[in-house]
Write a protein that holds these residues in place. Structure first.
Motif, PDB file in Angstrom:
ATOM      1  N   ASP A 174       0.857  -1.195   0.000  1.00 51.20           N
ATOM      2  CA  ASP A 174       0.000   0.000   0.000  1.00 51.20           C
ATOM      3  C   ASP A 174       0.891   1.242   0.000  1.00 51.20           C
ATOM      4  N   GLY A 205      -4.736  -4.992   1.217  1.00 49.92           N
ATOM      5  CA  GLY A 205      -3.799  -4.053   0.596  1.00 49.92           C
ATOM      6  C   GLY A 205      -4.456  -3.291  -0.547  1.00 49.92           C
TER       7      GLY A 205
ATOM      8  N   GLY B 114      -8.850  -1.189   8.946  1.00 44.26           N
ATOM      9  CA  GLY B 114      -7.809  -2.147   8.583  1.00 44.26           C
ATOM     10  C   GLY B 114      -6.637  -2.039   9.533  1.00 44.26           C
ATOM     11  N   ASN B 149      -6.536  -4.619  13.163  1.00 39.45           N
ATOM     12  CA  ASN B 149      -7.970  -4.670  12.894  1.00 39.45           C
ATOM     13  C   ASN B 149      -8.203  -5.722  11.826  1.00 39.45           C
ATOM     14  N   THR B 150      -8.417  -6.955  12.296  1.00 36.21           N
ATOM     15  CA  THR B 150      -8.587  -8.068  11.359  1.00 36.21           C
ATOM     16  C   THR B 150      -9.966  -8.010  10.712  1.00 36.21           C
ATOM     17  N   PHE B 151     -10.130  -8.816   9.680  1.00 37.90           N
ATOM     18  CA  PHE B 151     -11.439  -8.878   9.032  1.00 37.90           C
ATOM     19  C   PHE B 151     -12.488  -9.481   9.965  1.00 37.90           C
ATOM     20  N   THR B 152     -12.092 -10.479  10.719  1.00 37.46           N
ATOM     21  CA  THR B 152     -13.023 -11.041  11.701  1.00 37.46           C
ATOM     22  C   THR B 152     -13.426  -9.955  12.707  1.00 37.46           C
ATOM     23  N   LEU B 154     -13.323  -6.654  12.241  1.00 38.32           N
ATOM     24  CA  LEU B 154     -14.142  -5.641  11.574  1.00 38.32           C
ATOM     25  C   LEU B 154     -15.591  -6.105  11.442  1.00 38.32           C
ATOM     26  N   VAL B 175      -4.887   3.534   1.256  1.00 38.95           N
ATOM     27  CA  VAL B 175      -5.791   3.319   0.126  1.00 38.95           C
ATOM     28  C   VAL B 175      -6.522   1.982   0.217  1.00 38.95           C
ATOM     29  N   GLY B 176      -5.806   0.938   0.581  1.00 42.90           N
ATOM     30  CA  GLY B 176      -6.409  -0.394   0.618  1.00 42.90           C
ATOM     31  C   GLY B 176      -7.594  -0.499   1.561  1.00 42.90           C
ATOM     32  N   MET B 177      -7.619   0.353   2.565  1.00 38.63           N
ATOM     33  CA  MET B 177      -8.715   0.268   3.542  1.00 38.63           C
ATOM     34  C   MET B 177     -10.056   0.654   2.932  1.00 38.63           C
ATOM     35  N   ASN B 179     -10.984  -0.254   0.074  1.00 46.57           N
ATOM     36  CA  ASN B 179     -11.426  -1.524  -0.499  1.00 46.57           C
ATOM     37  C   ASN B 179     -11.978  -2.456   0.579  1.00 46.57           C
ATOM     38  N   ASN B 180     -11.372  -2.412   1.763  1.00 41.62           N
ATOM     39  CA  ASN B 180     -11.915  -3.213   2.864  1.00 41.62           C
ATOM     40  C   ASN B 180     -13.367  -2.810   3.138  1.00 41.62           C
ATOM     41  N   TYR B 183     -15.616  -4.031   0.530  1.00 43.17           N
ATOM     42  CA  TYR B 183     -15.809  -5.468   0.723  1.00 43.17           C
ATOM     43  C   TYR B 183     -16.947  -5.738   1.714  1.00 43.17           C
ATOM     44  N   THR B 219     -10.462   7.550  -5.065  1.00 43.61           N
ATOM     45  CA  THR B 219     -10.594   6.097  -4.938  1.00 43.61           C
ATOM     46  C   THR B 219     -11.911   5.752  -4.270  1.00 43.61           C
ATOM     47  N   GLU B 222     -14.817   5.989  -6.532  1.00 37.42           N
ATOM     48  CA  GLU B 222     -14.948   4.853  -7.452  1.00 37.42           C
ATOM     49  C   GLU B 222     -15.372   3.580  -6.742  1.00 37.42           C
ATOM     50  N   GLN B 223     -14.956   3.427  -5.489  1.00 33.80           N
ATOM     51  CA  GLN B 223     -15.238   2.149  -4.826  1.00 33.80           C
ATOM     52  C   GLN B 223     -16.474   2.187  -3.939  1.00 33.80           C
TER      53      GLN B 223
END
Ligand code: ZN
Ligand code: ZN
Ligand code: ZN
Ligand code: ZN
Lengths: 309, 309, 309, 309
Positions: A174, A205, B114, B149-152, B154, B175-177, B179-180, B183, B219, B222-223
């Motif tokens: 990232d 990421g 994230g 901050n894991t996906f579980t 979150l 930036v990747g967050m 997308n999290n 998701y 970003t 767009e997301q």
């Protein structure tokens, strides 16, 4: 940034993400890993990037003996630069992950430039009858993990690699990680040439889009100055993104660690097939492929005679 | 994205980064935190973002009683929307961090999107004679930690907030967050309006530059599609970045959690001073300031009558 | 790029876009232009950018005598750096537009870095009872014109400015124009420091968004290297964009040439009012305002004693 | 934006930039143009983009008879979509340039979305013994010209194309031109699907870099919404840029109008060779090539039976 004349193809043949039952062609035993690495090199990969797997159940392993067996055999069979992972697997300890670099003192080792969620749990849904019991829990567990690379850890990794003249290949997941590298550059822990591997499309990421790749490269240009870079992308974004990297002056990482397919719907029979495909694209873009020795020059590596295996 | 007519000023009065000896004006006891939050609200902050501190040694604390005391007192004194942290401090467990939200059921709570290194160890060099023994080790220890901050995790946070009608304020560090968040939107765990707080300039996260802010916003457009957003920036980047956010249609977070200064070389005497300063800038940009009730509308909050304190 | 310590405010008091009936405060006679320029300087503008208008009907004029009267009077009354336009008006010939620079040999002159449609015909709809017959046709005619700056013309302008030690202020209307400047730099026709004015929001050129401003600055960093830059934006984007420029290390151009308003719905009574407003914002961002002599240093101007008026 | 399943390859076989002596393979007579267009179509180009040249001296010509001969012959020999230029040559009048579209009423015609310097004077240095006297002055003269496309002109072009159901292919040379198109969309003069051709690397326009391509596409996404797009790039940037476009979901324009080479140092023997090369790249990216009828569907063209030739 001086324009690079030849491009380095890296083949990441196994990794710690995919599990054996995801593809019949996935190299999971040490022997398969060795064979695929050598084939990938012969197909055009100047660098092969390797992780170790347990000979019995094919799961990612921190076993030093296995890693030593793999790199030694590759060295015996070909001239490839071997990039030893220090990413290991997400669940391994920092010490376990660094151990192969300390022990084997390779020319090149991966160095993960920060912490990030590294989730590939959704792959579990693709496994109907997995060969091994560990596969589904292994994939699902990534929901609960963080790929941990603290600043204390990074400092330790960099000092160790510097001590053994191992060139770090920074895995960048990232934008902020570029700043982490710049931070350690200011501290004097990073020697030129700086080598960045943009690893895109890991859930957690930065997503694998050309927009994001351009942004990473521009950011690195502003924060790092001169550097050599390559791109890897997860899943079906692999060929579009790696090709985009080639059009931007970057190098290319392919391999079954990142993507199991050659084309939509067509499984790659080996990382070598992917190497060949990116090589064919590169040639049509008027690019030449670097040999391993040319890659050693571009990355200013210490040489295969100085490794400890 | 419909243009927002009024801007929301958030005051983050304490946080878990700064230690008491970094500024004589830093609010560290529960009473000081309460007082500063109320003052910041009166100066124009529609939202006050709070963390708890130990009444004795002023260190960040997971003590539920302290948090309850703070939010209750603020509620008694003013109409501010209170955003309760679930970031807590980097070293707290996931359960400790979520507990205040579960217990108090506030209108708004932070939700970290994230994992990221969250390093502020270099602040230790600024402390010559710290009042408390914990301060220097506390700062230095961030070199060894990851803000996890894991996906579980979150998923658990989001389910809990949804259950209690708490609007999550997503803290986005890279930036990747974004997308999290996208998701979890696809999984149906995120309700509109989505509220993003871009927290910039944390070592480990994305640096605080206008370039990066623009990239985050584009970003997200767009997301995420439509969303409400605000910007916070660490240290001296605070006013430039938050002002840039205002010029881009964003909202503003200021406060001593993020920056101890009003201007280069001039310590802020309170978060209220910073609120006033950003308000004066906003007015010169032709912007109007949202009241707390207007912020409740913009963020579609459940209302102060539905909190559990 | 070395960080600039003080920011240069430019006041563009008249231009060739707006017509007198668009605002009762618009300075249209030479006397009004002089008065407004001096007032703007006193309010904080280190530089005043001037165009000439016909004393009788207030239309843009290529009359050299009028321009001479304006700059001479400003010189007598204050220390402002005067930036003489070579943009003139869109319908003037290239020779007419360059003539004031040749004749007056000012310290600074605008230099338009390429060709672009420069349309402001839609302003005609705002004129119900224009004072002058020329106003509506003048505005509408911009649909049929191109603001023409050929490479032959640019080369001639640059040679002339170099000969008379006039610093060009490059007016940049779109991304490609930065490349035009880089092209003439390689030819040795552009001396350092390079001074760029990003003029945004002209219909035909790049729209006035912070995204676009960031992109222009990043592109210039890659193509020009070190440079000094400022931002001007048409209409209601003026204050957001110019403020964003300040947050990014740029300088600020305001003035009634670009925007007739102080805030939404509130006409500016003079360019000085706008100067004051951006100065107040700058101060709240911790920035200091450059005096005219400091601007002369930053832009390395030849000095007011070397002009020919 | 719905993902497009098949990509459209356009072959621009001649243009008005290159002169005959720049390459022995350059098609300059009507017969050569026809032959190359047909060959390019057979190699995989769904669309052929044509300009007329004088049968005697091979210079760009506004002669309607020549254009009619070319498109008629192409129609007789193959099913290619013909995109008739309305750019003509930079020195032609607006009426001359539009005439072929009015007369022939093709399915598709280029439509230049604004004004720009369009300089290729430096090509003159490559001509040592030009076959024709006009070549060197023709190239050098571009220093003195602007490619003029006023708003009045654009409105006229769009009305004419709408009247004859000709789909405009908007040639976009810089960021601001996207806004021009958005402006005419708001006026109701542009019908969906909007088709954008990003023409990069013309001196005067935006340079041919992947960064710039990404920025154009992102800008268009924000200003236009849904659209179909393609990329063309001048000179050696052709294959990198067009390939990058493919990795981003765009379509590809190749051909000797844009670039005379197949690879560095290797002249292309025809546009067909370039078509084949981009087709081979596309296939390795897992993309399928649209037939002319599939291109007609994607671009919603009126059909070859409705043209007037
Ligand atoms: Zn790996
Ligand atoms: Zn906080
Ligand atoms: Zn002007
Ligand atoms: Zn053409």
């Amino acid at each position: 940034m001086a324009k690079q004349n030849k491009i380095i193809i890296t083949a990441a043949v196994t990794g710690a993400t995919h599990t054996p039952s995801l593809s019949p062609y996935f190299p999971s035993t040490p022997d398969q890993i060795i064979e695929d690495a050598v084939k990938a090199h012969k197909a055009g990969a100047a660098v092969v990037h390797v992780h170790a797997r347990d000979p019995k159940d094919c799961s990612p392993t921190p076993d030093l003996g296995v890693m030593k067996e793999i790199v030694t055999s590759i060295k015996q069979q070909c001239n490839a630069v071997v990039c030893v992972t220090t990413g290991g697997a997400v669940w391994m300890s920092s010490e376990q992950r660094l151990a192969p670099a300390v022990d084997l003192q390779p020319e090149l080792a991966s160095c993960n430039a920060g912490s990030v969620n590294f989730v590939f749990a959704d792959l579990a849904a693709k496994l109907e009858n997995p060969k091994y019991d560990w596969e589904i829990p292994y994939l699902k567990r990534t929901n609960e993990l963080v790929f941990t690379n603290t600043f204390t850890g990074l400092e330790y990794y960099l000092n160790t690699m510097n001590e053994h003249e191992i060139r770090p290949e920074f895995e960048v997941y990232d934008v902020g990680m570029i700043n982490n590298i710049a931070y350690f550059m200011k501290k004097g822990l990073v020697q030129k040439p700086v080598y960045l591997q943009f690893v895109m499309g890991i859930l957690g990421g930065i997503p694998a889009t050309v927009d994001n790749l351009v942004y990473l490269v521009k950011t690195a240009r502003e924060q790092i100055g001169d550097f050599v870079w390559s791109c890897a992308a997860a899943g079906k974004a692999q060929f579009p993104l790696v090709t985009a990297a080639l059009t931007m002056g970057g190098n290319a990482r392919v391999g079954l660690e990142d993507n199991l397919y050659l084309k939509p719907g067509v499984l790659a029979k080996s990382s070598a097939e992917q190497v060949l495909q990116i090589k064919e694209i590169a040639e049509r873009l008027g690019l030449e492929i670097a040999s391993s020795d040319e890659a050693r020059q571009i990355l200013d590596l210490k040489g295969i005679d100085k490794v400890n295996y």
